[in-house]
Design a protein around this motif. Structure first.
Motif, PDB file in Angstrom:
ATOM      1  N   SER A  91       0.821  -1.210   0.000  1.00 53.31           N
ATOM      2  CA  SER A  91       0.000   0.000   0.000  1.00 53.31           C
ATOM      3  C   SER A  91       0.855   1.260   0.000  1.00 53.31           C
ATOM      4  O   SER A  91       0.325   2.360  -0.081  1.00 53.31           O
ATOM      5  CB  SER A  91      -0.921   0.005   1.222  1.00 53.31           C
ATOM      6  N   LYS A  92       2.173   1.097   0.094  1.00 55.16           N
ATOM      7  CA  LYS A  92       3.079   2.242   0.096  1.00 55.16           C
ATOM      8  C   LYS A  92       4.135   2.054  -0.990  1.00 55.16           C
ATOM      9  O   LYS A  92       4.643   0.952  -1.184  1.00 55.16           O
ATOM     10  CB  LYS A  92       3.769   2.386   1.455  1.00 55.16           C
ATOM     11  N   THR A 146      -4.178   1.062  -3.948  1.00 60.33           N
ATOM     12  CA  THR A 146      -4.420   2.262  -3.138  1.00 60.33           C
ATOM     13  C   THR A 146      -3.245   3.236  -3.172  1.00 60.33           C
ATOM     14  O   THR A 146      -3.348   4.334  -2.632  1.00 60.33           O
ATOM     15  CB  THR A 146      -4.708   1.859  -1.682  1.00 60.33           C
ATOM     16  N   CYS A 148      -2.073   4.679  -5.861  1.00 61.05           N
ATOM     17  CA  CYS A 148      -2.423   5.732  -6.820  1.00 61.05           C
ATOM     18  C   CYS A 148      -3.900   6.091  -6.821  1.00 61.05           C
ATOM     19  O   CYS A 148      -4.255   7.215  -7.181  1.00 61.05           O
ATOM     20  CB  CYS A 148      -2.020   5.313  -8.232  1.00 61.05           C
ATOM     21  N   HIS A 149      -4.762   5.150  -6.428  1.00 62.58           N
ATOM     22  CA  HIS A 149      -6.208   5.380  -6.531  1.00 62.58           C
ATOM     23  C   HIS A 149      -6.805   5.719  -5.168  1.00 62.58           C
ATOM     24  O   HIS A 149      -6.569   5.019  -4.186  1.00 62.58           O
ATOM     25  CB  HIS A 149      -6.913   4.136  -7.086  1.00 62.58           C
ATOM     26  N   LYS A 150      -7.602   6.790  -5.140  1.00 61.59           N
ATOM     27  CA  LYS A 150      -8.360   7.079  -3.926  1.00 61.59           C
ATOM     28  C   LYS A 150      -9.698   6.350  -3.941  1.00 61.59           C
ATOM     29  O   LYS A 150     -10.337   6.182  -2.900  1.00 61.59           O
ATOM     30  CB  LYS A 150      -8.583   8.581  -3.775  1.00 61.59           C
ATOM     31  N   ASP A 151     -10.136   5.921  -5.114  1.00 61.01           N
ATOM     32  CA  ASP A 151     -11.320   5.077  -5.247  1.00 61.01           C
ATOM     33  C   ASP A 151     -11.034   4.073  -6.358  1.00 61.01           C
ATOM     34  O   ASP A 151     -11.022   4.416  -7.541  1.00 61.01           O
ATOM     35  CB  ASP A 151     -12.554   5.917  -5.590  1.00 61.01           C
ATOM     36  N   LYS A 158      -5.364   9.733  -6.999  1.00 58.73           N
ATOM     37  CA  LYS A 158      -4.893  10.700  -6.007  1.00 58.73           C
ATOM     38  C   LYS A 158      -4.062  11.772  -6.714  1.00 58.73           C
ATOM     39  O   LYS A 158      -3.496  11.525  -7.782  1.00 58.73           O
ATOM     40  CB  LYS A 158      -4.030  10.007  -4.960  1.00 58.73           C
TER      41      LYS A 158
END
Length: 321
Positions: A91-92, A146, A148-151, A158
């Protein structure tokens, strides 16, 4: 691996059997046992053929076991070459990881335009990220999404993150030697003329990209990649505040003075110490370096005994002795 070892064992056994037969022949000859010339005439060529066949068969078996021609090692896919540590947090995104740090900047951050805001990579079928992370991109529930994408469901991205894990490197001496670059190229009047602006953030790209255009080169070296100005390390922006501002100094009131009269470039010094600045003192200056007194010496400025000009510097509560 186990198949190859098995075949190797068989080939070694066959070779040892043939060598044993040849040794027995030598023993027969040395012991005086006579064999007619016809035996050697027909056996010797046959033995050579058998040995050659064994060597060829061994080579063929080994190559079939590996699935490649003899002498070639297996070619691994990018995912097989990359060794992912267990328990990695997908996630990072970390530029400093072992695998990411050896990739060129332009592999992910391609500059198709001169926009000051970089584009998030992987817009084309998640490439080049999916080249190594195909397994992680196989599911939309993967935590790697997650980054790059906020949804994930709508695909909303993002905003491009601000500088955090990279520091900015800039050498004034290199740029001033170019001839077509001056202080005014990068620095503008700010705070109603009191200070001079220092490019930062994406606004700095807008300034730098006037020269550092896509695929730009200088002395045969690419100067368009991220690594030209950024390297790993914490980022600390150079402040626009200066001690001289506390004694009512204003650049706007000194427009007839050139930058070089007060500031000198010190090549090779750290970011915040590349430019000198006068000592913000006049009456009590040490005299060891430039100060307000260098110009305000009663001759060049503030001539005579007219103390009415004191208020030009000493205003309200900002002055003291």
């Amino acid at each position: 691996m186990f198949i190859e070892r098995k075949h190797n064992g068989k080939s070694k056994l066959r070779r040892s059997e043939m060598l044993s037969r040849l040794r027995n022949m030598s023993l027969l000859r040395s012991s005086g046992i006579n064999l007619d010339s016809g035996f050697y005439k027909y056996f010797a060529p046959t033995a050579l053929v058998v040995i050659a066949a064994i060597v060829f068969a061994t080579s063929l078996i080994n190559s079939r076991a590996s699935g490649l021609p003899n002498g070639l090692e297996s070619v691994e896919s990018p995912q097989e070459q990359m060794q992912f540590p267990e328990g990695l947090d997908y996630s990072k995104f970390q530029h400093s990881s072992r695998n990411h740090s050896r990739l060129p900047c332009l592999l992910c951050h391609r500059r198709d335009s001169n926009s000051s805001v970089p584009k998030i990579p992987a817009a084309s079928n998640h490439l080049p990220c999916a080249g190594c992370h195909a397994q992680q991109f196989s599911s939309s529930d993967s935590p790697i999404c997650t980054i790059c994408h906020k949804d994930v469901k709508t695909g909303a991205l993002k905003p491009f993150p601000h500088l955090s894990s990279f520091m900015m490197k800039f050498d004034h001496s290199v740029h001033l030697k170019m001839g077509n670059v001056s202080c005014e190229t990068c620095h503008r009047s700010s705070r109603t003329g009191v200070a001079m602006s220092i490019p930062a953030g994406f606004n700095a790209h807008a300034t730098c990209y006037r020269c550092h255009t896509p695929r730009a080169q200088a002395n045969g070296r690419d100067i368009s990649s991220c690594g030209t100005c950024h390297k790993f390390g914490s980022y600390s922006r150079t402040t626009e505040l200066a001690p001289a501002f506390k004694v009512s100094f204003s650049h706007a009131k000194h427009q007839k003075v050139t930058c070089a009269e007060c500031h000198q470039v010190r090549a090779g010094m750290p970011q915040r110490r590349q430019m000198t600045a006068p000592e913000p003192l006049n009456h009590h200056a040490t005299g060891r370096a430039q100060s307000c007194m260098t110009c305000h010496n009663g001759k060049r400025a503030f001539g005579g005994d007219d103390f009415s000009v004191c208020v030009r510097c000493h205003t309200k509560n900002t002055w003291h002795f």
